[in-house]
Design an enzyme around this catalytic site. Sequence first.
Site, PDB file in Angstrom:
ATOM      1  N   CYS A 398      38.275  49.307  41.727  1.00 13.06           N
ATOM      2  CA  CYS A 398      39.129  48.666  40.735  1.00 13.06           C
ATOM      3  C   CYS A 398      38.573  48.914  39.335  1.00 13.06           C
ATOM      4  O   CYS A 398      38.686  50.013  38.823  1.00 13.06           O
ATOM      5  CB  CYS A 398      39.291  47.195  41.072  1.00 13.06           C
ATOM      6  N   HIS A 525      41.121  47.160  46.457  1.00 14.11           N
ATOM      7  CA  HIS A 525      39.857  46.555  46.912  1.00 14.11           C
ATOM      8  C   HIS A 525      39.714  46.736  48.421  1.00 14.11           C
ATOM      9  O   HIS A 525      40.084  45.845  49.185  1.00 14.11           O
ATOM     10  CB  HIS A 525      39.849  45.057  46.595  1.00 14.11           C
ATOM     11  N   GLU A 527      37.280  46.461  50.237  1.00 16.10           N
ATOM     12  CA  GLU A 527      36.303  45.547  50.863  1.00 16.10           C
ATOM     13  C   GLU A 527      36.973  44.405  51.623  1.00 16.10           C
ATOM     14  O   GLU A 527      36.417  43.876  52.582  1.00 16.10           O
ATOM     15  CB  GLU A 527      35.319  45.000  49.818  1.00 16.10           C
TER      16      GLU A 527
END
Length: 566
Positions: A398, A525, A527
């Site tokens: 990001c 993102h 993650e």
Amino acid sequence: MKYVLVTGGVVSGLGKGVTASSIGVVLKSCGLRVTSIKIDPYLNTDAGTMSPFEHGEVFVLDDGGEVDLDLGNYERFLDVTLTKDNNITTGKIYQSVLEKERRGDYLGKTVQVVPHITDAIKDWIASVSLIPVDGKEGPPDICVIELGGTVGDIESMPFIEALRQLSFSVGQENFCLIHVSLIPVLGVVGEQKTKPTQHSVRELRALGLTPHLLACRSAQPLLETTKAKLSQFCHVQAANILNIHDVPNIWHIPLLLRNQNAHLSILKQLNLLSIATQPALDSWTRMAETFDNITNSVKISMVGKYVGLTDSYLSVAKALLHACIACSLKPQVEWIAASDLEDESKKSTPEAHAVAWKTLKNAECILVPGGFGDRGVSGMILAAKYARENNVPYLGICLGMQIAVIEYARSVLGRERANSTEFDAQTPDPAVIFMPEGSRTHMGSTMRLGSRRTLLQTRDCLTSKLYGNTDYVDERHRHRYEVNPEVVQALEEAGLKLIGKDETGKRVEVMELPSHPFYVGVQFHPEFKSRPRRPSPPFLGFIMAAAGRLETHLSFGQNGSASMSL
Ligand code: GLN
């Protein structure tokens, strides 16, 4: 629906979230379908406006919900996809009640905490617990509800009262209360003290809730005499006193609970013994034990803004962990405050500057995670430049991708003042700009949130290969700014490939530098969707590159499927 309520007593920070998710893991391993609800008694409507410095990361869901990081624990542990309604806050409850009041739904009645707020809480729990979260049809079997905060807090009172009413209305065999507490050890004799737990159970009982199980946190295993005392004074059967002592890693907690037959106590209370299977935790056990036995590590520099509190980047840390385990490595994460890398810090805090640069130069790979605001941005740009020029694997998430693009525009395109309009509204060379999905003038939320599709323009790129030779990826977003479509061509001509775009083809989603071993930036993102045993592809590629194994991984992945075997 069967409910398992997890409350906490004595002190905060006992690992209630991990305990509650571990209970979910054990129940799921018995063949039951488990969902979860996290109650946060604070007044904020959601975690979106809360500082990661104070509260840890803001977790983002597929539906765009900005929620407490505990929902991340549930998603990772239970391998489910939750909705924003699985996170209840006082703000959301009051908002819904006040909206009804304004609409006149209460027909002239006085609107009160009891019964209106408590009813709204019960209704919310009843409807959200039915949402399937595991990709299967039909409602789950069990809903684990974690009540944030500590019993006795003023703000949690309406929730406690609502949960008391819920326990009464659904009946004994549908409600199991587990109270998480602390057993400290005091004095030279090292006696395990039960009094704080006694007090907090008493407080809970005074509010009308009786715990069926106690989960006691302690450094060392509980002595039998301590358990006997707890059972006697807290009115909980000795078999239902669980002990969560310190373990080498959090994946041991479900195993610890299973070894103490926690599932049997819970299933008995919920009258589910006849339909549940034996807990199947073999692959979970392998994962926990594999991690303990890993000896090699990989040095990862995380260059960010919120480095004081590691919870600020919890999901990034977890995603690194999942990727490292798949490579049989332990992550050795070194946090660098981006501002320490800046030239200014050389004058003001020379020692910190020297340490930061030494750490960066020692790293085997460099990650710049998401963030907001201009603090530390110049330091992040220096880190991206260092990684690019020295062939050190770089993953920009990001903000980290935007940083890499700005750096490339400055150093390679020679646009020295290239910047994001987030950091310099007047920049003559806007490389990253504000591009709201809705109207620019529309009031309210302008953030691009939740799952969006990214189309990969060619399969002949790292990202496609890492995701298993795919043409698209669905990942979660949380940002306002984007790479300026007007600089895309110039960047591409200068060698930076902007190979992932959104469905309109305007928004840049993925950046790669083919001349570099691993220089990847993603606007999303990844993650948030990383799971133990199913690491996020960009993270896995990043760690493989750091370990010098990316080539092998990719060629293996194309013949068979590397990620499948992990
Ligand atoms: N501040 C940047 C934006 O709003 C990046 C956001 C992020 O990293 N989550 O686009």
